[in-house]
Motif scaffolding. Structure first.
Motif, PDB file in Angstrom:
ATOM      1  N   GLU A 202       1.892 -15.703 -24.992  1.00 25.01           N
ATOM      2  CA  GLU A 202       2.825 -16.508 -26.337  1.00 25.01           C
ATOM      3  C   GLU A 202       4.172 -16.629 -26.347  1.00 25.01           C
ATOM      4  N   LEU A 203       4.733 -15.275 -26.065  1.00 26.14           N
ATOM      5  CA  LEU A 203       6.307 -15.165 -26.139  1.00 26.14           C
ATOM      6  C   LEU A 203       6.971 -16.030 -25.123  1.00 26.14           C
ATOM      7  N   LEU A 204       6.503 -15.975 -23.959  1.00 29.25           N
ATOM      8  CA  LEU A 204       6.927 -16.862 -22.811  1.00 29.25           C
ATOM      9  C   LEU A 204       6.710 -18.238 -22.947  1.00 29.25           C
TER      10      LEU A 204
ATOM     11  N   PRO B 125      10.505 -21.887 -25.786  1.00 32.56           N
ATOM     12  CA  PRO B 125      11.864 -22.429 -25.050  1.00 32.56           C
ATOM     13  C   PRO B 125      13.121 -21.679 -25.078  1.00 32.56           C
ATOM     14  N   GLY B 126      13.424 -21.108 -23.712  1.00 34.24           N
ATOM     15  CA  GLY B 126      14.480 -20.349 -23.485  1.00 34.24           C
ATOM     16  C   GLY B 126      14.307 -19.086 -23.346  1.00 34.24           C
TER      17      GLY B 126
ATOM     18  N   PHE C 101      16.673 -14.298 -22.111  1.00 33.68           N
ATOM     19  CA  PHE C 101      17.111 -15.734 -23.055  1.00 33.68           C
ATOM     20  C   PHE C 101      18.195 -16.469 -22.657  1.00 33.68           C
ATOM     21  N   THR C 102      17.893 -17.780 -22.809  1.00 34.96           N
ATOM     22  CA  THR C 102      19.084 -18.761 -22.511  1.00 34.96           C
ATOM     23  C   THR C 102      19.663 -19.209 -23.473  1.00 34.96           C
ATOM     24  N   SER C 103      19.313 -18.719 -24.972  1.00 35.69           N
ATOM     25  CA  SER C 103      20.205 -19.279 -26.198  1.00 35.69           C
ATOM     26  C   SER C 103      19.770 -18.271 -27.124  1.00 35.69           C
ATOM     27  N   SER C 104      20.441 -18.118 -28.049  1.00 33.58           N
ATOM     28  CA  SER C 104      20.212 -17.128 -29.023  1.00 33.58           C
ATOM     29  C   SER C 104      19.172 -17.586 -30.258  1.00 33.58           C
ATOM     30  N   SER C 105      18.889 -18.978 -30.003  1.00 38.23           N
ATOM     31  CA  SER C 105      17.684 -19.420 -30.810  1.00 38.23           C
ATOM     32  C   SER C 105      16.507 -18.893 -30.065  1.00 38.23           C
ATOM     33  N   ALA C 106      16.314 -18.819 -28.728  1.00 37.76           N
ATOM     34  CA  ALA C 106      15.205 -18.387 -28.214  1.00 37.76           C
ATOM     35  C   ALA C 106      14.919 -16.804 -28.501  1.00 37.76           C
ATOM     36  N   LEU C 107      16.032 -16.038 -28.617  1.00 39.49           N
ATOM     37  CA  LEU C 107      16.047 -14.742 -28.849  1.00 39.49           C
ATOM     38  C   LEU C 107      15.598 -14.583 -30.473  1.00 39.49           C
ATOM     39  N   LYS C 108      15.900 -15.498 -31.400  1.00 37.72           N
ATOM     40  CA  LYS C 108      15.695 -15.454 -32.522  1.00 37.72           C
ATOM     41  C   LYS C 108      14.341 -15.719 -32.959  1.00 37.72           C
TER      42      LYS C 108
END
Length: 124
Positions: free
Chosen positions: A61-63, A66-67, A103-110
């Motif tokens: 699910e986490l994968l 996006p990002g 992560f490619t972005s902080s939004s993906a990490l968030k």
């Protein structure tokens, strides 16, 4: 994202630093046991965040976020992940382990943090 960017982001999100070595920094949502570690020794962007193995059932699910980048390894082992349980390595030794992500972005990490935080909140 590089490990220093992930560390800075976690601090900015209000996670509490609960463990630190030269190779890893543990963070907790509530100041208790670490739920995630920043892998500070990595040169790769695909294993900068190591999450607790009790989230293994959520990995697929986490994968889908996006990002979020899958690591080439199913688990990352390190004696520095002291808040995580031990498992047997391919070399036949027991060591602390967790699930690596990048992560490619902080939004993906968030978004990943929000997903695992929902599990922490539900189980409290």
């Amino acid at each position: 994202m590089k490990h220093h960017d992930v560390e800075k982001f976690l601090h900015g999100q209000g996670l509490q630093e609960v463990a630190r070595t030269k190779k890893a920094i543990g963070f907790s949502v509530d100041g208790g046991q670490a739920e995630v570690y920043v892998n500070t020794e990595t040169m790769s962007d695909n294993n900068t965040l190591i999450i607790h193995p009790h989230y293994a059932s959520m990995k697929s699910e986490l994968l889908t976020i996006p990002g979020v980048i899958a690591s080439t390894a199913e688990y990352r082992f390190s004696s520095n992940y002291r808040h995580f349980p031990k498992a047997r390595t391919n070399a036949g030794k027991d060591n602390h382990h967790g699930i690596p992500f990048g992560f490619t972005s902080s939004s993906a990490l968030k978004e990943l943090l929000e997903a695992i935080n929902a599990v922490v909140t539900e189980s409290a």
